[in-house]
Design a protein around this motif. Sequence first.
Motif, short mmCIF file in Angstrom:
data_model
loop_
_atom_site.label_atom_id
_atom_site.label_comp_id
_atom_site.label_asym_id
_atom_site.label_seq_id
_atom_site.Cartn_x
_atom_site.Cartn_y
_atom_site.Cartn_z
N GLU A 348 0.82 -1.21 0.00
CA GLU A 348 0.00 0.00 0.00
C GLU A 348 0.86 1.26 0.00
O GLU A 348 0.50 2.27 -0.60
CB GLU A 348 -0.93 0.00 1.21
N LEU A 355 -1.24 5.44 -7.68
CA LEU A 355 -2.31 4.43 -7.69
C LEU A 355 -3.09 4.43 -8.98
O LEU A 355 -3.57 3.39 -9.43
CB LEU A 355 -3.27 4.70 -6.52
N HIS A 356 -3.22 5.62 -9.61
CA HIS A 356 -3.99 5.71 -10.85
C HIS A 356 -3.46 4.75 -11.91
O HIS A 356 -4.19 4.28 -12.76
CB HIS A 356 -3.97 7.15 -11.37
N ALA A 359 -5.06 1.42 -11.09
CA ALA A 359 -6.52 1.39 -10.95
C ALA A 359 -7.17 1.67 -12.30
O ALA A 359 -6.99 2.74 -12.87
CB ALA A 359 -6.97 2.44 -9.94
N PRO A 361 -10.91 0.81 -13.49
CA PRO A 361 -10.79 1.69 -12.32
C PRO A 361 -10.56 0.88 -11.05
O PRO A 361 -10.24 1.45 -10.02
CB PRO A 361 -12.17 2.37 -12.27
N LEU A 362 -10.70 -0.43 -11.11
CA LEU A 362 -10.42 -1.23 -9.92
C LEU A 362 -8.92 -1.51 -9.84
O LEU A 362 -8.27 -1.73 -10.86
CB LEU A 362 -11.20 -2.55 -9.97
N ILE A 363 -8.41 -1.48 -8.60
CA ILE A 363 -6.97 -1.66 -8.42
C ILE A 363 -6.56 -3.09 -8.77
O ILE A 363 -7.17 -4.05 -8.32
CB ILE A 363 -6.57 -1.34 -6.97
N ARG A 365 -4.52 -5.83 -8.04
CA ARG A 365 -3.70 -6.30 -6.92
C ARG A 365 -2.46 -7.06 -7.41
O ARG A 365 -1.38 -6.94 -6.85
CB ARG A 365 -4.57 -7.19 -6.03
N GLU A 368 0.18 -4.72 -8.54
CA GLU A 368 0.79 -4.11 -7.35
C GLU A 368 1.81 -5.06 -6.73
O GLU A 368 2.91 -4.65 -6.36
CB GLU A 368 -0.29 -3.83 -6.32
#
Lengths: 499, 330
Positions: A348, A355-356, A359, A361-363, A365, A368
């Motif tokens: 995080e 983050l954009h 995303a 629009p959903l992140i 994971r 990441e």
Amino acid sequence: MTPALALDSVSKSFGPIEVLHGVDFDLRPGEVHALIGENGAGKSTMMKILAGYLSATDGAVRVDGEPVRFASSDDAEARGIVMIHQEFNLAEHLTVEENIFLGREMTGRFFLDHKKMQAKTAELMQSLECRVAPTRRVSSISVPDKQMVEIAKALSRNLRVLIMDEPTAVLTGSEAKVLFKQVRRLREEGAAILFTSHKLDEIMEIADRVTVLRDGEVVAHGPVADFTEDSMAAAMVGREVSDLFPPKRKGGGEVVLEASNVTSGRAVEGASVTLRKGEILGIGGLVGAGRTELVEALVGLRNRSGEVRLKGETLPAGDVAEARKRGFVYLTEDRKGAGLLLEKTLRENLTLGVLHRFAKPLIDRKAEDAALTKAIEDYDIRAPQRDMKVGNLSGGNQQKLLLAKVMLADPDVVVIDEPTRGIDIGTKQQIYELIHRLAGDGLSIIVISSEMPELIGLADRVYVMHGGKITGELEGDEVTEQNVIRLATGLSVAREDAA
Amino acid sequence: MSTATTNRTGGMKIDLTVLGPILALVALIVIGILLNPNFLSYGNITNVLARSAFIGIIAVGMTFVITAGGLDLSVGSMAAFIAGLAILVMNTVLPSMGGGYGVIAVGVLVALAAGLVAGAVNGLLVTKAGIEAFIVTLGTMGIYRSLVTWLADGGTLSLDFAMRELYRPVYYGGIFGISWPIIVFAIVAILGEIVMRHTAFGRHCAAIGSNETVARYSTVAVKRVKTMTYVLLGLLVGVAVVMYVPRLGSASASTGLLWELEAIAAVIIGGTMLKGGFGRVWGTVVGVLILSLIGNILNLTDMVSPYLNGAIQGIIIILAVVLQRKGGAE
């Protein structure tokens, strides 16, 4: 001589992990004892056991030879053992005087005796050569002054043992000198003083004895005269520390950042800066000279007047997100307060600034996680668990994570403010090499540092600030400790021809 | 070996804070079944869920505000004011539009728009003027409550009788035997959970509530995100009002009284931290259900006076926080 405070094969475990392994240690009245070691070596844990903040899992703590069991730090304080923490323990909204006498207020017949407390506070602060009025609120004073208030608070007690966790990390050279004067006075009065520091020259100057901790064990101890700075460093790291800095390099392509006549509040006045592609530019000066404020104004974290051009285009004031979009980012000096979310995980924290990108629009994971895996590899972040809270990482690993986080924005220009504050020598070297590698890849880097060797060792070119103004620019052979200090204190550079 | 142990104990801890609200909810349901056979009846369950919907929809919005480190005390008064305003506008346009669904559409639009604006006012006062959220919303709470009292001239604003009949099904109707308020609450909750957990906005809320300075230095648009949480909450208050008006067809000075506290309580019981930094929407939903089940069970049995409803809710709130703190600290 019976030691004032001693540890008898003390071990300490947090859950299943043992961090101190059978440590023997003694602190004698009338000595200044330095405790050194890399981050995570167990220094803070050991100090907290000595001062009653933690209890030993195994072994004994002895006061004047008697085994004791402190129920709390109050217990230890009642016996004259006081600890000053790295993070300040001050009530921000109370005044200096109220803080110093917190919990031990002087009273008249019914009410508080403000006069007496103020006089005593003024006296204490004067002995510390600190000009802060007793009636100032702590929230309104500078960080070094807060350190002085902490020290005054400790001095105001009946103290026999003073334990300080990195007291000089936030102090300038001259402020540290004042502190050492007080430390010597206490030593003459028979107090025992234990402190940690990463500044080895300081230890040579002030300490009588040294204990070196590595991975929770005492690996060396003895009179300071038996050590050199190199041998201390070697004992801490467990290997010889070769030259800390990579070889000097010649930076400088086209100009990427050009600021002219930048002013921000009363902190920065008419500063002009040029930065070239692939260059490592240093900004030196004393704490409070306006270095951080200048770069914060440039990057948009602070209001400013004056023009800033990034890659030839004007950068709007006060828009840090726009600066990031255009490839200009800032890595804060305040790792814990402004850099990382200590309660959140590595993942995080890593992606928070961009983050954009994850995303849609959903992140995503998975993306990441992949970014984190790459960051852990590229920046050698050593986290026992991937999903742990960042607050539980050591300072060095936090710094590497912060670097990874800032670099995730793919910047062309990055400002690194105090790149190695409170970090052990091994990690320092890694970070220096990283900075060089990035500059070699064409990144333009501004480094702010209060550590003179760091500034001189890293930077191709240096601006020095004093009182909110850039007082000089040094390049090549001119970048010497003496020149930087002269400019930082408002003097002019001693040139060859002037001598 | 040792790492495995840490992992397991770590997992247990998290499970407790996660499971706590659910266990409490299950316990309440079991108690309800034991005390009254009617508890599980279709009528009772539908009634409980439909009544929870207003607070529930608002509490979902409140979760975002609190997660981002804010607070909104004005939502109860805001709901009353918006309800009054919507009724007044519908009554006013009725003669010219001559009734029909058009009038209701106007009322719905007014409610949603008013919620949006009211939320934006709260948000901008907090972010642009830099006033503390507690103080801003304490102020607007008084303002909205007083405005609705003034609009109703101290009495009750009632929707035109014919319109009321037309609007009624929005609360009392439904599809497949599920009434509209329950459906809307479910949709809001599911969307809220997705936004909180899987979008940049939700992550940014948690980051701001955790440490605003870090968020700012990480180039998060702190003011915009904070303002948006209040706007979202205002909009959801508008949605709640759209579902509420057809229930009684009126609004008065006592409409929505203490809704703000119930919504905040539900958020906290659900495991969101009052000081911000961490929030979960599904927890809020569980919190809402716990609060309304307590009232329902007391009404169904004679063992404890329903007048003690508030006391029991209070105990649950305090207990929830104590349990969570224990789970987090050890």
